[in-house]
Every structure is written in structure tokens, then in C-alpha cells.
Design an enzyme around this catalytic site. Structure first.
Site, mmCIF file in Angstrom:
data_model
loop_
_atom_site.group_PDB
_atom_site.id
_atom_site.type_symbol
_atom_site.label_atom_id
_atom_site.label_comp_id
_atom_site.label_asym_id
_atom_site.label_seq_id
_atom_site.Cartn_x
_atom_site.Cartn_y
_atom_site.Cartn_z
ATOM 1 N N LYS A 28 -1.801 6.281 14.014
ATOM 2 C CA LYS A 28 -1.291 7.437 13.301
ATOM 3 C C LYS A 28 -1.274 8.659 14.196
ATOM 4 O O LYS A 28 -2.149 8.837 15.051
ATOM 5 C CB LYS A 28 -2.173 7.711 12.077
ATOM 6 C CG LYS A 28 -2.157 6.580 11.074
ATOM 7 C CD LYS A 28 -0.772 6.350 10.523
ATOM 8 C CE LYS A 28 -0.698 5.139 9.632
ATOM 9 N NZ LYS A 28 0.665 4.880 9.142
ATOM 10 N N ASP B 138 2.967 6.671 14.431
ATOM 11 C CA ASP B 138 3.520 6.866 13.089
ATOM 12 C C ASP B 138 3.085 8.219 12.543
ATOM 13 O O ASP B 138 1.895 8.456 12.336
ATOM 14 C CB ASP B 138 3.012 5.726 12.189
ATOM 15 C CG ASP B 138 3.608 5.778 10.793
ATOM 16 O OD1 ASP B 138 4.413 6.685 10.501
ATOM 17 O OD2 ASP B 138 3.258 4.889 9.986
ATOM 18 N N ASN C 208 0.822 -1.205 0.000
ATOM 19 C CA ASN C 208 0.000 0.000 0.000
ATOM 20 C C ASN C 208 0.860 1.260 0.000
ATOM 21 O O ASN C 208 1.986 1.262 0.477
ATOM 22 C CB ASN C 208 -0.896 -0.007 1.237
ATOM 23 C CG ASN C 208 -0.091 0.191 2.508
ATOM 24 O OD1 ASN C 208 0.248 1.314 2.878
ATOM 25 N ND2 ASN C 208 0.257 -0.898 3.170
#
Ligand SMILES: O=C([O-])CC(=O)C(=O)O
Ligand SMILES: [Mg+2]
Length: 389
Positions: A184, A213, A55
Site C-alpha cells: 500500500k 496500490d 473484502n
């Protein structure tokens, strides 16, 4: 016996979802699915190797169809074989793919080549009649370890997603056997991200650890501001704070963040990886490297990256690749990586494990399937078979 590549097929498939990280959304995300068709027959079936890209970089149909597949189809079949002619030699195939390609500028072509390379290794292991991880361990004189650490990546920004949905998502990963989860950051103001992190930490308690992240979003000042916030928590890692090629930023950050950091998913060659190791201030005793072969010229190149790491004093066990695919699971089990990413609820049917494989205490055990093992994942094999069988 000789081996011949009779066709290289590609189809671009959607892997879209409304999720968002700090940099992109995935509403139009695609992947290339590739089949390398050989004239070899095993167990009454023609051997076909399959591959796809991870991805984040979109399908590579144009490059594969216009440039790379024709090079393989036009090559003298003998020039692609190993010494005794009984199998393909992945390095010779790789060299043919990369003929007339200038050095440097590793962008989309590394994804196209990585996708074909995955299919070539799948075919090579199937022709050898072995799981890829066992073939790799043998070639490197290592003992394969079918038990591989995996962590659950998710925690994306999603329209209407509130804290309870985020907590529920993470709880779902723990219920499925994971003990490291990832979310995230950087797609919301820092104060909001701090609240999201606290909510997840509260949910997972002592059952699991949390990685965060930033997807390369931050400038140095923001990366440091986050480091000062994040270092108050016992995080598994702080990932991709700044631009993937800003090695000075990565190096400067270590002064503000004593805990583990991770990066490398957007470095697409062993030369780029070497620059990270030379100039990025990454610490071999605690940091993690996330190079993903499916985006970066494949396993032939990944072996060069691992050799480079070794000469710089890094263990392969510091590598936990990005991407959540079975190719990296095989590399982890065969060459002693530290584990692999997994996206339990995303990018299906491409990611994940063969049917029946369960996560236990954050680990899976590789079944003994020939090749990469795609045939063991029925929803994925369905798509592959439709391309070429
Ligand atoms: O959101 C993405 O692009 C994927 C990613 O960074 C990861 O899995 O680490
Ligand atoms: Mg990442």
C-alpha cells in the site's frame, strides 16, 4: 431431471483485522456468505452452491435477505433452467435477480448479486460434475489452462509496523513462491512512502517485482507527484491512483507515468468498466484491469465485461482481478485472464487456494475439483457447511 432452488441462505461473517490502506481500515470489515441449496443429489450429497463477496464492501445481508433471495425463491423454477432443463441457467437466474431494478447506480446491490451469482455458478458446475474453469472454457470454446499467475497482496499500514516488519512480510511471500508482491501507498507522506518502497525493493532484489496500490486516495496533483517518484523504479504496476470514477485523472496520469498502471476494482458493472476503457486512457499494451466479479454482479456480468473489452481491442489476459478468491481463479484458468490477486495472510478463510495447492514461480495449478473448488479448502468448507449442507 429437473433442478430446483430450495433455499438461499446468507450469514454475515467478520473478516476484520487492524490493517489500513490509504482510504479505510479493516477493523469492522465483514463479508456475506451465501448458500444456494438445490434439490439435486450428486455422489450421495445434496448440491449446494456457495459464494461470498470480496473484502472491502462489507456483508450484504440486508439486500440479500430482503430483496434478492426472495426473488429466486418466488420464481417459477422452470424459468431458471437451461434449454434441456438439466441444470440452472445462470443468466436466467441473473435476470430474475435483477427484475425491477433500474439501470445505473451500481453500488451495494452489485455486491449482493455478485455473491449469489458465485453460489449459482458453483452449483451449476457441481451439477455438471466439472470444475468451473473447465465448464467455462467449454462454453467459450477455449482451452482451459489450470496454471494461473498469482501475486501476493499485502504491505498494509499496521499499528507499530516498521520497515523491518514490512521487509519481513515481503520476504515471507517470496519464501512461499511468489514473484510479484504488492504494498500500500498513500497512507503516509510521500517521503515516507518512498522510504518504504526502497526498503521493499532492497529486500526483494531481483527475486520479485513490486506493485503499489494507492486505493483511490490521490487528487490529480498528488497522483502526479507520486508518478514522478514511482517512475524511477521498475514497478510491476501503479494501482488506483485516484478516485475510481475520475476517468480524466486516470487519463492525465498516463502522461507522467510510462510504466504499467492498474485499476478497476471499484467499478461494479460492465457499463462502468466501459467508461474506464472509453475515457480513462488505459493502454491495452501495458496496463491492467482489476474488475472483481464478486463485487460487480458476478460472472454473468463479468462475461459481458470481457465481451466489451474484446470489442475495444483489449485481451482478457490484461485482466488480473481484485479479491483473491477461487471464483476469479476459475475465471482466469477457464477464460484466459492474466492471473489473480492473492492475500497470503489476510481475509481468511475466504481467500486463498484449496489445501495442498502451492505457489511455484508465481503460479498455482488448479486441482480438478467439481464446482469452484471450495470443498478442497477445509477451513472455508467448515464455515460453508455450517450455513447449509
Ligand atoms: O485494501 C484493499 O481495499 C484491497 C485492495 O485494494 C487490493 O487488494 O487491491
Ligand atoms: Mg487495490
Amino acid at each position: 431431471m429437473s433442478v430446483r432452488i430450495v433455499d438461499v441462505c446468507e450469514v454475515t461473517k467478520p473478516i476484520s483485522s487492524p490493517i489500513r490502506n490509504a482510504y479505510i481500515d479493516f477493523t469492522k470489515m465483514t463479508t456475506s456468505l451465501v448458500a444456494v441449496v438445490t434439490d439435486v443429489v450428486r455422489d450421495g450429497r445434496r448440491v449446494v452452491g456457495y459464494g461470498f463477496n470480496s473484502n472491502g464492501r462489507y456483508g450484504q445481508g440486508g439486500l440479500i435477505r430482503e430483496r434478492f433471495a426472495p426473488r429466486l425463491k418466488e420464481a417459477d423454477p422452470k424459468s431458471l433452467l437451461d434449454a434441456d432443463g438439466g441444470n440452472l441457467d445462470p443468466d436466467k437466474v441473473w435476470a430474475t435477480l435483477m427484475s425491477n431494478e433500474k439501470p445505473g447506480g451500481h453500488g451495494e446491490r452489485s455486491v449482493a448479486v455478485g455473491t449469489i451469482d458465485m453460489a449459482v455458478w458453483d452449483a451449476v458446475a457441481k451439477i455438471a460434475g466439472k470444475p468451473l474453469f473447465r465448464l467455462l472454457a467449454e462454453r467459450h470454446g477455449l482451452a482451459a489452462d489450470p496454471r494461473v499467475f498469482v501475486y501476493a497482496a499485502g504491505g498494509y499500514y499496521y499499528p507499530g509496523k516498521d520497515l523491518s516488519a514490512l521487509r519481513g512480510e515481503m520476504r515471507g511471500y517470496l519464501d512461499r513462491g511468489y514473484n510479484v508482491v504488492k504494498m500500500k501507498i498513500g497512507g503516509a507522506p510521500i517521503s515516507e512512502d518512498a522510504v518504504r518502497i526502497e526498503a521493499v525493493l532492497k529486500e526483494i532484489g531481483s527475486q520479485a517485482q513490486l506493485a503499489v496500490d494507492a486505493n483511490g486516495r490521490f487528487d490529480l496533483e498528488t497522483a502526479i507527484a507520486y508518478a514522478k517518484m514511482l517512475r524511477n523504479y521498475p514497478l510491476f504496476w501503479y494501482e488506483e491512483a485516484g478516485d475510481p470514477l475520475d476517468f480524466a485523472l486516470q487519463a492525465a496520469l498516463a502522461e507522467f507515468y510510462p510504466g504499467p498502471m492498474a485499476t478497476g476494482e471499484n467499478l461494479f458493472s460492465h457499463q462502468d468498466a466501459r467508461n474506464l476503457i472509453r475515457y480513462g486512457g488505459m493502454r491495452p499494451d501495458r496496463d491492467w484491469l482489476q474488475f472483481d466479479c464478486a463485487l460487480s454482479y458476478g460472472l454473468c456480468e463479468y462475461q459481458r465485461t470481457l465481451a466489451m473489452l474484446k470489442t475495444h481491442g483489449w485481451s482478457a489476459s490484461r485482466c488480473i482481478p481484485h479479491g483473491g478468491h477461487q471464483m476469479s481463479l476459475n475465471i482466469a484458468a477457464g477464460l484466459g485472464l492474466g492471473g489473480n490477486e492473492s492475500y497470503p495472510d489476510l481475509f481468511q478463510p475466504y481467500g486463498g487456494f484449496p489445501d495442498g495447492v502451492r505457489v511455484e514461480n508465481g503460479h498455482i495449478t488448479m486441482p480438478d475439483l467439481p464446482g469452484i473448488g471450495f470443498e478442497g479448502k477445509s477451513d472455508l468448507y467448515q464455515e460453508m457447511k455450517a450455513l447449509a449442507a
